[in-house]
Design a protein around this motif. Structure first.
Motif, PDB file in Angstrom:
ATOM      1  N   CYS A 142       0.855  -1.183   0.000  1.00 21.12           N
ATOM      2  CA  CYS A 142       0.000   0.000   0.000  1.00 21.12           C
ATOM      3  C   CYS A 142       0.889   1.230   0.000  1.00 21.12           C
ATOM      4  O   CYS A 142       1.757   1.391   0.856  1.00 21.12           O
ATOM      5  CB  CYS A 142      -0.904   0.005   1.234  1.00 21.12           C
ATOM      6  N   PHE A 143       0.666   2.086  -0.986  1.00 28.83           N
ATOM      7  CA  PHE A 143       1.355   3.364  -1.061  1.00 28.83           C
ATOM      8  C   PHE A 143       0.395   4.459  -0.588  1.00 28.83           C
ATOM      9  O   PHE A 143      -0.737   4.174  -0.205  1.00 28.83           O
ATOM     10  CB  PHE A 143       1.838   3.614  -2.490  1.00 28.83           C
ATOM     11  N   ASP A 144       0.848   5.683  -0.639  1.00 37.55           N
ATOM     12  CA  ASP A 144       0.026   6.775  -0.119  1.00 37.55           C
ATOM     13  C   ASP A 144      -0.039   7.932  -1.101  1.00 37.55           C
ATOM     14  O   ASP A 144       0.980   8.367  -1.634  1.00 37.55           O
ATOM     15  CB  ASP A 144       0.597   7.279   1.212  1.00 37.55           C
TER      16      ASP A 144
ATOM     17  N   ALA B 295      -3.349 -13.915 -13.231  1.00 37.13           N
ATOM     18  CA  ALA B 295      -3.416 -14.468 -11.870  1.00 37.13           C
ATOM     19  C   ALA B 295      -2.801 -13.500 -10.871  1.00 37.13           C
ATOM     20  O   ALA B 295      -3.293 -13.340  -9.749  1.00 37.13           O
ATOM     21  CB  ALA B 295      -2.721 -15.825 -11.821  1.00 37.13           C
ATOM     22  N   LYS B 296      -1.710 -12.823 -11.274  1.00 35.08           N
ATOM     23  CA  LYS B 296      -1.088 -11.832 -10.390  1.00 35.08           C
ATOM     24  C   LYS B 296      -2.029 -10.641 -10.171  1.00 35.08           C
ATOM     25  O   LYS B 296      -2.138 -10.124  -9.056  1.00 35.08           O
ATOM     26  CB  LYS B 296       0.228 -11.351 -10.995  1.00 35.08           C
ATOM     27  N   ALA B 297      -2.686 -10.205 -11.253  1.00 36.93           N
ATOM     28  CA  ALA B 297      -3.623  -9.092 -11.121  1.00 36.93           C
ATOM     29  C   ALA B 297      -4.772  -9.469 -10.194  1.00 36.93           C
ATOM     30  O   ALA B 297      -5.266  -8.630  -9.425  1.00 36.93           O
ATOM     31  CB  ALA B 297      -4.157  -8.681 -12.488  1.00 36.93           C
ATOM     32  N   TRP B 298      -5.213 -10.724 -10.268  1.00 35.96           N
ATOM     33  CA  TRP B 298      -6.274 -11.189  -9.365  1.00 35.96           C
ATOM     34  C   TRP B 298      -5.812 -11.119  -7.917  1.00 35.96           C
ATOM     35  O   TRP B 298      -6.547 -10.664  -7.034  1.00 35.96           O
ATOM     36  CB  TRP B 298      -6.679 -12.609  -9.741  1.00 35.96           C
ATOM     37  N   GLU B 299      -4.577 -11.514  -7.662  1.00 31.91           N
ATOM     38  CA  GLU B 299      -4.041 -11.408  -6.304  1.00 31.91           C
ATOM     39  C   GLU B 299      -4.015  -9.948  -5.843  1.00 31.91           C
ATOM     40  O   GLU B 299      -4.318  -9.650  -4.678  1.00 31.91           O
ATOM     41  CB  GLU B 299      -2.624 -11.990  -6.267  1.00 31.91           C
ATOM     42  N   ASP B 300      -3.659  -9.052  -6.760  1.00 30.26           N
ATOM     43  CA  ASP B 300      -3.634  -7.623  -6.415  1.00 30.26           C
ATOM     44  C   ASP B 300      -5.027  -7.114  -6.052  1.00 30.26           C
ATOM     45  O   ASP B 300      -5.193  -6.323  -5.125  1.00 30.26           O
ATOM     46  CB  ASP B 300      -3.086  -6.811  -7.586  1.00 30.26           C
ATOM     47  N   LEU B 301      -6.049  -7.558  -6.813  1.00 32.53           N
ATOM     48  CA  LEU B 301      -7.412  -7.127  -6.523  1.00 32.53           C
ATOM     49  C   LEU B 301      -7.888  -7.676  -5.184  1.00 32.53           C
ATOM     50  O   LEU B 301      -8.591  -6.994  -4.437  1.00 32.53           O
ATOM     51  CB  LEU B 301      -8.354  -7.571  -7.642  1.00 32.53           C
ATOM     52  N   CYS B 302      -7.514  -8.910  -4.889  1.00 30.34           N
ATOM     53  CA  CYS B 302      -7.868  -9.475  -3.582  1.00 30.34           C
ATOM     54  C   CYS B 302      -7.191  -8.688  -2.457  1.00 30.34           C
ATOM     55  O   CYS B 302      -7.795  -8.441  -1.405  1.00 30.34           O
ATOM     56  CB  CYS B 302      -7.475 -10.945  -3.523  1.00 30.34           C
ATOM     57  N   PHE B 303      -5.951  -8.291  -2.690  1.00 32.21           N
ATOM     58  CA  PHE B 303      -5.243  -7.455  -1.715  1.00 32.21           C
ATOM     59  C   PHE B 303      -5.971  -6.125  -1.535  1.00 32.21           C
ATOM     60  O   PHE B 303      -6.159  -5.644  -0.409  1.00 32.21           O
ATOM     61  CB  PHE B 303      -3.807  -7.227  -2.188  1.00 32.21           C
ATOM     62  N   ALA B 304      -6.393  -5.527  -2.655  1.00 32.79           N
ATOM     63  CA  ALA B 304      -7.125  -4.256  -2.589  1.00 32.79           C
ATOM     64  C   ALA B 304      -8.442  -4.432  -1.850  1.00 32.79           C
ATOM     65  O   ALA B 304      -8.850  -3.567  -1.058  1.00 32.79           O
ATOM     66  CB  ALA B 304      -7.380  -3.723  -4.001  1.00 32.79           C
ATOM     67  N   ARG B 305      -9.125  -5.536  -2.091  1.00 27.96           N
ATOM     68  CA  ARG B 305     -10.396  -5.780  -1.411  1.00 27.96           C
ATOM     69  C   ARG B 305     -10.186  -5.931   0.105  1.00 27.96           C
ATOM     70  O   ARG B 305     -10.980  -5.420   0.903  1.00 27.96           O
ATOM     71  CB  ARG B 305     -11.075  -7.024  -1.981  1.00 27.96           C
ATOM     72  N   ARG B 306      -9.126  -6.617   0.496  1.00 26.58           N
ATOM     73  CA  ARG B 306      -8.842  -6.751   1.924  1.00 26.58           C
ATOM     74  C   ARG B 306      -8.526  -5.397   2.545  1.00 26.58           C
ATOM     75  O   ARG B 306      -8.958  -5.092   3.659  1.00 26.58           O
ATOM     76  CB  ARG B 306      -7.670  -7.723   2.139  1.00 26.58           C
ATOM     77  N   GLU B 307      -7.776  -4.579   1.812  1.00 27.74           N
ATOM     78  CA  GLU B 307      -7.451  -3.248   2.327  1.00 27.74           C
ATOM     79  C   GLU B 307      -8.715  -2.397   2.450  1.00 27.74           C
ATOM     80  O   GLU B 307      -8.881  -1.667   3.430  1.00 27.74           O
ATOM     81  CB  GLU B 307      -6.439  -2.571   1.396  1.00 27.74           C
TER      82      GLU B 307
END
Length: 280
Positions: A234-236, A259-271
């Protein structure tokens, strides 16, 4: 797994469906990108490193999309350029004034061959803000960002994490006019247009920004960024968390990275869930 989401992704030719790893009751592998054929794309791809000069982060905009049924305006002859965008003036604009300013902008040479500027589209009080690079041919014709092949993929990506265009989501680009031949925007072009994006962010005040591709990430963060090393962090931007991932146009040409982009979206959803107190 949400049956409606599965159906949407299958209809768009993106199955097998992306699935979230490690979520209770919804565990599965990311969808197999090997089955995805990369159709021709009109959007701008992920670009070499460019860094926009620092611009006052208090400036920001929003748009009013043209109706799709309206005939696309004819390409304009070369326009005489106007002075650089006044960041202080833009910083005091509301949505309507800002949209008109973007549509009439001649601050850089991108105005010379555009059909129309593309301010952005979506919910002007959205929690989610997706920022891409610049309009492609279809976006230039229709006046709305991400409406070509890359836009279809972006819609599918958002649907897979339970969000959709226009519903608590705003979509914008770092530059508002199409670069000729969909080339990467140059440093001066990114700098000229950044006050508009900054004003959009100030007006929306999203909870989270998703930067799609290097030019978007570098403009927002004012630093050199490589997607591979920026993922999962997470950047600011002016107190707003920024998650960096691949541009959908890049994914169409490089489906193995979906698949990497999907992981990024899951990370964004958790954030986002953390920011919303677990409500998302």
């Amino acid at each position: 797994m949400n049956a409606r989401r599965d159906s949407i992704l299958r209809e768009m030719g993106l199955g097998p469906i992306w699935r979230l790893r490690g979520a209770p009751g919804d565990e599965a592998d990311a969808f197999d990108p090997a089955n995805e054929q990369a159709p021709p794309d009109t959007s701008v791809e992920e670009a070499p490193a460019v860094v926009a000069p620092v611009v006052d982060a208090q400036v920001r905009p929003r748009e009013q999309p043209l109706r799709a049924e309206s005939p696309a305006p004819a390409p304009q002859p070369a326009r005489e350029r106007s002075p650089a965008v006044n960041a202080d003036a833009v910083g005091g604009m509301g949505w309507d004034e800002l949209t008109q300013e973007i549509l009439a902008c001649k601050a850089c040479r991108l105005c010379e061959q555009r059909r129309q500027a593309v301010p952005g589209v979506g919910d002007r009080q959205a929690d989610w803000l997706f920022v891409g690079e610049g309009p492609g041919a279809e976006e230039d014709a229709r006046g709305e960002p991400f409406v070509g092949k890359a836009g279809q993929l972006l819609d599918a990506m958002m649907s897979a994490i339970g969000i959709k265009r226009g519903d608590n989501v705003y979509i914008a680009n770092t530059v508002k006019c199409r670069p000729p031949a969909n080339r990467t925007p140059e440093v001066e072009e990114l700098a000229a247009c950044f006050p508009y994006l900054a004003r959009q962010i100030a007006l929306i005040r999203p909870r989270l920004i998703v930067a799609l591709g290097r030019p978007a990430a570098q403009s927002l963060l004012n630093t050199d960024i490589r997607i591979a090393s920026a993922r999962g962090k997470c950047f600011d931007y002016d107190g707003i968390p920024v998650v960096v991932t691949y541009h959908p146009a890049y994914l169409l040409r490089n489906p193995m990275d979906k698949a990497k982009a999907w992981e990024d979206l899951c990370f964004a959803r958790r954030e986002m869930a953390r920011l919303a107190g677990g409500e998302n």
